[in-house]
Design a protein around this motif. Structure first.
Motif, mmCIF file in Angstrom:
data_model
loop_
_atom_site.group_PDB
_atom_site.id
_atom_site.type_symbol
_atom_site.label_atom_id
_atom_site.label_comp_id
_atom_site.label_asym_id
_atom_site.label_seq_id
_atom_site.Cartn_x
_atom_site.Cartn_y
_atom_site.Cartn_z
ATOM 1 N N ARG A 120 0.418 -0.891 -0.143
ATOM 2 C CA ARG A 120 -0.310 0.594 0.321
ATOM 3 C C ARG A 120 0.578 1.566 -0.283
ATOM 4 N NH1 ARG A 120 -5.256 0.194 0.087
ATOM 5 N NH2 ARG A 120 -5.993 -1.655 0.491
ATOM 6 N N ASP A 121 2.129 1.244 0.674
ATOM 7 C CA ASP A 121 3.394 2.169 0.360
ATOM 8 C C ASP A 121 3.679 2.384 -1.293
ATOM 9 O OD1 ASP A 121 4.494 0.118 1.004
ATOM 10 O OD2 ASP A 121 6.098 1.401 2.472
ATOM 11 N N HIS A 122 3.154 1.998 -1.490
ATOM 12 C CA HIS A 122 4.388 1.933 -3.134
ATOM 13 C C HIS A 122 4.711 3.481 -3.316
ATOM 14 C CE1 HIS A 122 5.353 -0.114 -7.022
ATOM 15 N NE2 HIS A 122 5.808 -0.947 -6.343
ATOM 16 N N LEU A 123 5.494 3.245 -4.351
ATOM 17 C CA LEU A 123 6.145 4.705 -4.859
ATOM 18 C C LEU A 123 5.087 4.820 -5.834
ATOM 19 C CD1 LEU A 123 9.580 5.575 -2.713
ATOM 20 C CD2 LEU A 123 6.910 6.536 -1.847
ATOM 21 N N SER A 124 4.865 4.136 -6.322
ATOM 22 C CA SER A 124 4.452 4.963 -7.694
ATOM 23 C C SER A 124 2.629 5.127 -7.381
ATOM 24 C CB SER A 124 3.831 3.272 -8.741
ATOM 25 O OG SER A 124 3.072 2.255 -8.881
#
Ligand SMILES: [Zn+2]
Length: 216
Positions: free
Chosen positions: A57-61
Motif C-alpha cells: 500500500r505504501d508503493h511509490l508508484s
C-alpha cells in the motif's frame, strides 16, 4: 503460423480486475482480454505463464503516496522517470487476484512483480531500473523457451516493457494484439502511449499478430 510447443510459451501479463472497468487502474475494455486468452489457453498453447502486479500500500508508484501529485503526473525517481498511478493491485486485495474467469489452472508459473515499495516493475523481466531481475528469464531459459507470445494489460506499459526486455534478452517476441488492451495516455498531437509503444516495439523487432494468425 505454427506453434512449436517445445519452444513457445504464452505470457499473460497482469490479467487482474484492478486493470479492468471498476478496478483501481481501469483500462478501457480491459476485461476484453479474458476471452481471447482463455481461447489461447484452451487450444493453442501447451505452455503458459502469467504475471501479477503486486504492490504494498505504501508503493511509490501511487500518486496518493506523493502529497500534491495526481495520477498520471510523472516524477523523477533514482532509476529514472516514473509515471504516478491511482492505487491499484494492492497485495492481498480481491482486485489484485488474477481474473476469476481466467483459466488459471493452465499457468505453469505465476510471477509477481512490483512488491518492492521503492521501485515499480512494468516489465515481467526487470524492475523499472531495468537491472533488478524478476527471475523470469532464468525460468524461461531453464525450460527451453525461446519464443514469447505476449497478451494482457497494458499494451503500452507492462506488455510493452516486457516485450522490449524479451527482445533485449534474445527472445523472439510476438504481441497478440486482440488479446491486449492499453491505457493510451496522450503524448503529442494525435498520439498516445499505445502508438508510441507500438512503433518502439516494431522498430525493436517485435511482431504484432492476432489470435486468428495462430489458428492457421
Ligand atoms: Zn502497478
Amino acid at each position: 503460423m505454427r506453434i512449436n510447443q517445445a519452444t513457445d510459451v504464452l505470457l499473460a501479463v497482469d490479467v487482474q480486475k484492478t486493470f479492468m472497468p471498476g478496478g483501481g487502474l481501469a483500462v478501457a475494455e480491459g476485461d476484453g482480454v479474458v476471452a481471447p486468452i482463455n481461447a489461447l489457453l484452451a487450444g493453442t498453447f501447451l505452455h503458459a505463464v502469467a504475471t501479477q502486479d503486486w504492490h504494498p500500500r505504501d508503493h511509490l508508484s501511487f500518486a496518493a503516496n506523493h502529497p500534491g501529485k495526481q495520477p498520471y503526473d510523472t516524477i523523477a525517481m533514482p532509476y529514472g522517470e516514473q509515471t504516478l498511478w491511482p492505487v491499484h493491485a494492492v497485495t492481498g486485495t480481491e482486485e489484485a487476484a488474477l481474473h476469476p474467469g481466467l483459466r488459471q489452472e493452465r499457468f505453469e508459473l505465476v510471477i509477481r512483480k512490483g512488491f518492492h515499495a521503492a521501485i515499480d516493475s512494468y516489465s515481467t523481466f526487470f524492475e523499472n531500473d531495468r537491472a533488478t531481475p524478476t527471475g523470469l528469464d532464468g525460468y524461461l531459459r531453464a525450460r527451453g523457451f525461446g519464443r514469447l507470445f505476449i497478451a494482457g494489460i497494458a499494451t503500452d506499459f507492462c506488455v510493452a516493457w516486457s516485450a522490449e526486455d524479451g527482445l533485449r534478452l534474445g527472445y523472439e517476441v510476438f504481441v497478440i494484439a486482440d488479446a491486449c488492451r492499453g491505457i493510451g495516455i496522450p503524448t503529442r498531437a494525435g498520439r498516445t502511449t499505445i502508438d508510441d509503444a507500438r512503433d518502439r516495439l516494431a522498430a525493436g523487432g517485435a511482431r504484432f499478430i492476432t489470435s486468428f494468425d495462430l489458428q492457421a
